[in-house]
Motif scaffolding. Structure first.
Motif, PDB file in Angstrom:
ATOM      1  N   ARG A 103      29.458 -25.575  -1.758  1.00 12.80           N
ATOM      2  CA  ARG A 103      29.877 -24.535  -2.747  1.00 12.80           C
ATOM      3  C   ARG A 103      31.258 -24.795  -2.848  1.00 12.80           C
ATOM      4  N   LYS A 104      32.174 -25.144  -1.823  1.00 12.21           N
ATOM      5  CA  LYS A 104      33.629 -25.238  -2.087  1.00 12.21           C
ATOM      6  C   LYS A 104      33.668 -26.791  -3.083  1.00 12.21           C
ATOM      7  N   ALA A 105      32.955 -27.741  -2.545  1.00 14.12           N
ATOM      8  CA  ALA A 105      33.267 -28.772  -3.452  1.00 14.12           C
ATOM      9  C   ALA A 105      32.805 -28.599  -4.932  1.00 14.12           C
ATOM     10  N   ALA A 151      47.012 -26.144 -17.803  1.00 13.68           N
ATOM     11  CA  ALA A 151      45.757 -26.605 -17.554  1.00 13.68           C
ATOM     12  C   ALA A 151      45.828 -26.916 -16.167  1.00 13.68           C
ATOM     13  N   TYR A 152      46.856 -27.616 -15.489  1.00 11.07           N
ATOM     14  CA  TYR A 152      46.872 -28.206 -14.238  1.00 11.07           C
ATOM     15  C   TYR A 152      46.981 -26.942 -13.029  1.00 11.07           C
ATOM     16  N   THR A 153      47.481 -26.044 -13.348  1.00  6.18           N
ATOM     17  CA  THR A 153      47.674 -25.012 -12.291  1.00  6.18           C
ATOM     18  C   THR A 153      46.987 -23.672 -12.335  1.00  6.18           C
ATOM     19  N   LEU A 154      46.797 -23.098 -13.436  1.00  5.78           N
ATOM     20  CA  LEU A 154      46.024 -21.867 -13.413  1.00  5.78           C
ATOM     21  C   LEU A 154      44.683 -21.709 -13.045  1.00  5.78           C
ATOM     22  N   PRO A 155      43.905 -22.563 -13.472  1.00  7.39           N
ATOM     23  CA  PRO A 155      42.616 -22.699 -13.099  1.00  7.39           C
ATOM     24  C   PRO A 155      42.254 -23.031 -11.579  1.00  7.39           C
ATOM     25  N   PRO A 156      42.901 -24.100 -11.293  1.00 10.35           N
ATOM     26  CA  PRO A 156      42.949 -23.948  -9.656  1.00 10.35           C
ATOM     27  C   PRO A 156      43.523 -22.834  -8.675  1.00 10.35           C
ATOM     28  N   LEU A 157      44.596 -22.071  -9.351  1.00 10.03           N
ATOM     29  CA  LEU A 157      44.946 -21.308  -8.572  1.00 10.03           C
ATOM     30  C   LEU A 157      44.121 -20.061  -8.507  1.00 10.03           C
ATOM     31  N   VAL A 158      43.475 -19.741  -9.627  1.00  6.98           N
ATOM     32  CA  VAL A 158      42.433 -18.654  -9.797  1.00  6.98           C
ATOM     33  C   VAL A 158      41.226 -19.128  -8.710  1.00  6.98           C
ATOM     34  N   ALA A 159      40.631 -20.219  -8.796  1.00  4.38           N
ATOM     35  CA  ALA A 159      39.779 -21.049  -7.995  1.00  4.38           C
ATOM     36  C   ALA A 159      40.247 -20.542  -6.443  1.00  4.38           C
ATOM     37  N   ILE A 160      41.239 -21.025  -5.941  1.00  2.00           N
ATOM     38  CA  ILE A 160      41.697 -21.051  -4.661  1.00  2.00           C
ATOM     39  C   ILE A 160      41.904 -19.552  -4.104  1.00  2.00           C
ATOM     40  N   LEU A 183      50.905 -32.084 -12.292  1.00  2.00           N
ATOM     41  CA  LEU A 183      49.874 -32.988 -12.153  1.00  2.00           C
ATOM     42  C   LEU A 183      49.603 -33.214 -10.751  1.00  2.00           C
ATOM     43  N   GLU A 184      50.607 -33.517  -9.936  1.00  2.00           N
ATOM     44  CA  GLU A 184      50.625 -33.921  -8.589  1.00  2.00           C
ATOM     45  C   GLU A 184      49.512 -32.697  -7.978  1.00  2.00           C
ATOM     46  N   PHE A 185      50.138 -31.449  -8.227  1.00  2.00           N
ATOM     47  CA  PHE A 185      49.435 -30.409  -7.366  1.00  2.00           C
ATOM     48  C   PHE A 185      47.821 -30.659  -8.081  1.00  2.00           C
ATOM     49  N   PHE A 186      47.609 -30.709  -9.363  1.00  2.00           N
ATOM     50  CA  PHE A 186      46.210 -30.869  -9.482  1.00  2.00           C
ATOM     51  C   PHE A 186      45.478 -31.925  -8.970  1.00  2.00           C
ATOM     52  N   PHE A 187      45.864 -33.291  -8.937  1.00  2.00           N
ATOM     53  CA  PHE A 187      45.042 -34.439  -8.492  1.00  2.00           C
ATOM     54  C   PHE A 187      45.415 -34.706  -7.060  1.00  2.00           C
ATOM     55  N   ARG A 188      46.720 -34.545  -6.478  1.00  2.00           N
ATOM     56  CA  ARG A 188      46.610 -35.116  -5.076  1.00  2.00           C
ATOM     57  C   ARG A 188      46.833 -33.784  -4.214  1.00  2.00           C
ATOM     58  N   GLY A 189      46.915 -32.628  -4.784  1.00  5.84           N
ATOM     59  CA  GLY A 189      46.573 -31.308  -4.193  1.00  5.84           C
ATOM     60  C   GLY A 189      45.162 -30.627  -4.256  1.00  5.84           C
ATOM     61  N   PHE A 190      45.070 -29.958  -5.284  1.00  5.44           N
ATOM     62  CA  PHE A 190      44.062 -29.273  -5.424  1.00  5.44           C
ATOM     63  C   PHE A 190      42.690 -30.188  -5.355  1.00  5.44           C
ATOM     64  N   MET A 191      42.351 -31.240  -5.791  1.00  4.58           N
ATOM     65  CA  MET A 191      41.357 -32.400  -5.773  1.00  4.58           C
ATOM     66  C   MET A 191      41.133 -32.820  -4.222  1.00  4.58           C
ATOM     67  N   ILE A 192      42.280 -33.528  -4.056  1.00  4.37           N
ATOM     68  CA  ILE A 192      42.226 -34.091  -2.824  1.00  4.37           C
ATOM     69  C   ILE A 192      41.785 -33.194  -1.704  1.00  4.37           C
ATOM     70  N   HIS A 193      42.802 -32.106  -1.442  1.00  6.11           N
ATOM     71  CA  HIS A 193      42.494 -31.283  -0.275  1.00  6.11           C
ATOM     72  C   HIS A 193      41.378 -30.113  -0.451  1.00  6.11           C
ATOM     73  N   GLY A 194      40.959 -30.069  -1.945  1.00  5.97           N
ATOM     74  CA  GLY A 194      39.618 -29.088  -1.859  1.00  5.97           C
ATOM     75  C   GLY A 194      38.462 -30.145  -1.768  1.00  5.97           C
ATOM     76  N   LEU A 195      38.421 -31.296  -1.759  1.00  8.91           N
ATOM     77  CA  LEU A 195      37.429 -32.034  -1.334  1.00  8.91           C
ATOM     78  C   LEU A 195      37.261 -32.980  -0.158  1.00  8.91           C
ATOM     79  N   ARG A 196      38.679 -33.030   0.674  1.00  8.56           N
ATOM     80  CA  ARG A 196      38.513 -33.789   1.814  1.00  8.56           C
ATOM     81  C   ARG A 196      37.560 -33.384   2.830  1.00  8.56           C
ATOM     82  N   GLY A 197      37.299 -31.847   3.129  1.00 13.86           N
ATOM     83  CA  GLY A 197      36.281 -31.416   3.966  1.00 13.86           C
ATOM     84  C   GLY A 197      34.947 -31.794   3.622  1.00 13.86           C
ATOM     85  N   ARG A 198      34.490 -31.863   2.526  1.00 15.84           N
ATOM     86  CA  ARG A 198      33.139 -32.332   2.137  1.00 15.84           C
ATOM     87  C   ARG A 198      33.061 -33.851   2.060  1.00 15.84           C
ATOM     88  N   LEU A 199      34.003 -34.573   1.617  1.00 16.37           N
ATOM     89  CA  LEU A 199      34.169 -36.006   1.239  1.00 16.37           C
ATOM     90  C   LEU A 199      34.669 -36.877   2.278  1.00 16.37           C
TER      91      LEU A 199
END
Length: 280
Positions: free
Chosen positions: A39-41, A107-116, A194-210
């Motif tokens: 679900r998190k991924a 685009a880079y910050t609001l959707p990820p912040l809402v999701a987190i 941009l760094e928050f989106f790619f190297r923050g949200f995506m990396i640290h959001g997916l590292r547990g699963r992947l």
């Protein structure tokens, strides 16, 4: 005097990062129900797709959609203001670029912040915003920057580079203040986003699963982001994405990556201005 050999560097900055990320992923999946991990991924990937869609269709320097939206909402006075601001003002170029930058930030910050915060109910600071203890990682980012700058300078001699940069074209006799300075401020902030989106949200959001594979999942859309730029820059984005993604896994922070990205972008603009004869 300590000398770091190539094999030691490879192990410290490649193998150890990969092994550490994969061990952390194994531990996470051992105590986390598969449905929860999946679900998190899914939340992270769907949110990333939403952000990139907004980025592609809304965060542009040609804000016709924004003007049309104001018209459709019956906000005639605001629509007239927007037309003057983006089409008829002497600062129309700057205004369009600032509009682009604000769209990027959204685009880079609001959707990820809402999701987190609202969907995953986790701390935003766990997504690469760590500050404490990152000083010890500064040296490797400094080396990365030192290696990158000569390649940027060499690329700046190509016609494709000079046709693309800088994004803000100085008028004859125009100085860096205030328009270019304002643009650089917005430009720098969008790199942080941009760094928050790619190297923050995506990396640290997916590292547990992947595990370490989260880096390569992130690199695909990051590389595609550069398709409108010179081919050499798009190819370099693959390498840069892997390196910065790996270092974010190691440091749990995006901030030195922001510094490197802003410094490289600044070098690109300065080199482009130099080739165009600024200062006269």
């Amino acid at each position: 005097m300590r000398i770091v050999t190539g094999s030691r560097f490879w192990r410290s900055h490649v193998v150890d990062i990969q092994d550490g990320a994969d061990r952390s992923s194994d531990a996470y999946r051992a105590v986390t129900p598969r449905s929860e991990a999946n679900r998190k991924a899914v939340v992270v990937l769907v949110t990333a797709a939403l952000s990139l869609t907004i980025l592609n269709f809304g965060a542009t320097s040609e804000p016709e959609w924004f003007i049309n939206m104001l018209d459709n909402l019956g906000l005639d006075a605001w629509a007239r203001w927007a037309r003057v601001t983006f089409h008829h003002s002497i600062h129309a170029q700057r205004n369009g670029l600032v509009f682009w930058g604000i769209g990027q930030l959204f685009a880079y910050t609001l959707p990820p912040l809402v999701a987190i915060r609202l969907i995953l109910r986790e701390r935003v600071s766990d997504y690469g915003l760590r500050v404490r203890g990152i000083g010890r990682h500064a040296a490797v980012y400094a080396v990365l920057l030192a290696v990158s700058v000569p390649f940027v300078w060499a690329a700046s001699f190509t016609a494709a580079f000079q046709a693309k940069y800088p994004f803000y074209d100085l008028e004859p006799g125009e100085g860096l203040w205030p328009n270019m300075a304002l643009w650089w401020l917005v430009y720098g902030l969008q790199f942080a986003a941009l760094e928050f989106f790619f190297r923050g949200f995506m990396i640290h959001g997916l590292r547990g699963r992947l595990g370490y594979m989260a880096v390569f999942v992130m690199v695909v859309p990051y590389n595609m982001l550069h398709y409108g730029k010179p081919m050499a820059e798009a190819l370099a984005a693959i390498v840069g994405g892997v390196v910065l993604g790996s270092l974010s896994l190691r440091s749990r922070s995006i901030w030195w990556g922001v510094v490197v990205h802003v410094a490289i972008a600044g070098t690109m603009d300065v080199a482009a201005l130099f080739h165009k004869g600024f200062p006269p």
